[in-house]
Design an enzyme around this catalytic site. Structure first.
Site: not given
Ligand SMILES: NC(=O)C1=CN([C@@H]2O[C@H](COP(=O)(O)OP(=O)(O)OC[C@H]3O[C@@H](n4cnc5c(N)ncnc54)[C@H](O)[C@@H]3O)[C@@H](O)[C@H]2O)C=CC1
Ligand SMILES: O=C(CO)COP(=O)(O)O
Length: 436
Positions: A19, A268
């Protein structure tokens, strides 16, 4: 620190998830794999939950010959851009998008878990017994695992399901900024059991299982079997992890406090929802600061109350994973932005998530529900008034206007139910019953 004698085998890296943050972290890991050939195999695998996408005309990788519906993995492997979840960012050519979870994790010694938290348990169950038994993990997930046995860090849940040790990475890291190589810091927490004191930590055989008693972050003691890493690999330690994640634009501090790094990253997101609501109401920065002050206090109290066996309170103030992440998330994170819009548009936050995030997932809404169900079981809702207020606003039994008095002095009785003609924004703050 790292080994001084050359090892025969290199670490193979797999990122599980693709993602917004999954791809930003995969980009970093692939860049570092290419620039540390003595430690890592150059090709980094990334498991992609397959779907069909189109390269938009706005992408610099678009041309008429690649127009039309295609598999996301094919797009990533040909034009090296995740056009859906991290558009506009060129991914390294040594990052391989793999639609097969089993194939992606095969023979990898370092597994990076980076999925929305609601998908992690099912994903781990699919690869149970199919990974190297001496692999090690890093969880980039922001959330907590609440079930009938209590509350657990995702690093521990992953470790328990897969029979491996797993650390955590969390920090003030808006994925799009990191992917654009704007400078930020992060925290990695990695503190594997000290096998040396119980049995040799390095093994020349691939079958040596070290059994020991492990006290988890909530103080629970369990019997754990962990397979030692063969001596043919460089040891997976703070040096190797820094080599894998540190970039000139992404500064890493490796610490031992897995509970502090994980808990702050999860909680957070609840606070950022409240910050978004009060800003959406037009209350301004003073109101948001009040939310963040109370939010930080509750984050620290939560760690102290439920993870006292291992947490280091300095993580909340001294490390990127603590107050720095709270500030960045309450300024421009998705939870903040969607909560603000839900009030401004008087629309359920799930609807904003669906229409604004193009498939990306909010973590704060489900975390608020999960943390509340845990607090309720402990009889401690009133001890965490902001977390409780966020949950009650989501379920519709409280209004955003109730926050100031509720967090100042928690009432003994239940809050007044929301009035049917409550001001614009309060209905919008709710989520549907299906999420509760
Ligand atoms: N996006 C950001 O800025 C940040 C996110 N995080 C954390 O990282 C983790 C991952 O977040 P993101 O990569 O941003 O995800 P995202 O919010 O972009 O979620 C979409 C992802 O979920 C996947 N997905 C959808 N349905 C699914 C299923 N049934 N099984 C498996 N995967 C599925 C999609 O293929 C896609 O890769 C979260 O816990 C988030 O809190 C941490 C720091 C920054
Ligand atoms: O964890 C994040 C930044 O450190 C991103 O937070 P959000 O999932 O609210 O975008």
């Amino acid at each position: 620190m790292g080994s001084t004698t050359p090892s025969q085998q290199k670490h193979k890296i797999t990122v599980i998830g693709s993602g917004n943050w999954g791809c930003a972290i995969a980009k970093i890991a692939a860049e570092n794999a290419a620039s540390n050939p003595g430690l890592f195999e150059e090709k980094v695998e990334m498991w992609v939950f397959e779907e069909t996408v189109e390269i938009p005309k706005t992408s610099k990788n678009y041309n008429p010959s690649n127009a039309g519906p295609q598999k996301l993995t094919e797009v990533i492997n040909t034009v090296h851009e995740n056009v859906k979840y991290l558009p506009g960012i060129q991914l390294p050519v040594n990052l391989h998008a793999n639609p097969s979870l089993e194939d992606a994790v095969k023979d990898s010694t370092i597994l990076i878990f980076n999925l929305p938290h609601q998908f992690i348990i099912k994903t781990c169950e699919q690869i149970k017994g199919k990974i190297l038994p001496y692999a090690r993990g890093i969880s980039c997930i922001k959330g907590v695992d609440v079930n009938s046995t209590g509350i657990h860090l995702f690093s521990e849940t992953i470790g328990r399901i897969l029979g491996i040790y797993c650390g955590a990475l969390s920090g003030a890291n808006i994925a799009n900024e990191v992917a654009q190589e704007k400078w930020s810091e992060t925290s990695i927490a990695y503190d594997p059991p000290h096998l040396d004191s119980q049995a040799p930590s390095r093994s020349t055989s691939t079958t040596d299982l070290v059994e020991f008693q492990h006290k988890d972050t909530s103080g629970q003691i369990s019997e754990v079997k962990l397979q030692a890493l063969p001596t043919s690999y460089p040891p997976i330690d703070h040096f190797v992890l820094k080599s894998l994640f540190h970039r000139p634009y992404f500064h890493v501090r490796v610490v031992n406090d897995v509970a502090g790094v994980s808990i702050s990253g999860a909680l957070k997101n609840i606070v950022a929802l409240a910050a978004g609501w009060v800003v959406g109401m037009g209350w301004g920065d003073n109101a948001k600061s009040a939310i963040m002050r109370v939010g930080l206090m509750e984050m620290v109290k939560f760690g102290d109350t439920f993870f006292s066996a291992s947490i280091d309170n300095r993580t909340f103030t001294d490390e990127s994973a603590g107050v720095a992440d709270l500030i960045t998330s309450s300024s421009s994170g998705r939870n903040f932005r969607c909560a603000k819009l839900s009030v401004e548009r008087n629309m359920p936050i799930e609807e904003v998530e669906r229409t604004e995030l193009n498939g990306q997932k909010l973590q704060g809404t489900s975390t608020a529900v999960e943390v509340n169900s845990f607090l309720k079981k402990q009889g401690m809702e009133e001890d965490f008034p902001l977390f409780t207020a966020v949950f009650r606003i989501l379920e519709g039994s409280m209004k955003v206007e109730d926050i100031p008095s509720y967090i100042e002095r928690p009432p003994q009785a239940s809050p007044t139910p929301a009035s049917p003609n409550s001001k614009a924004g309060n209905e919008g703050a709710r989520i549907t019953a299906a999420r509760l």
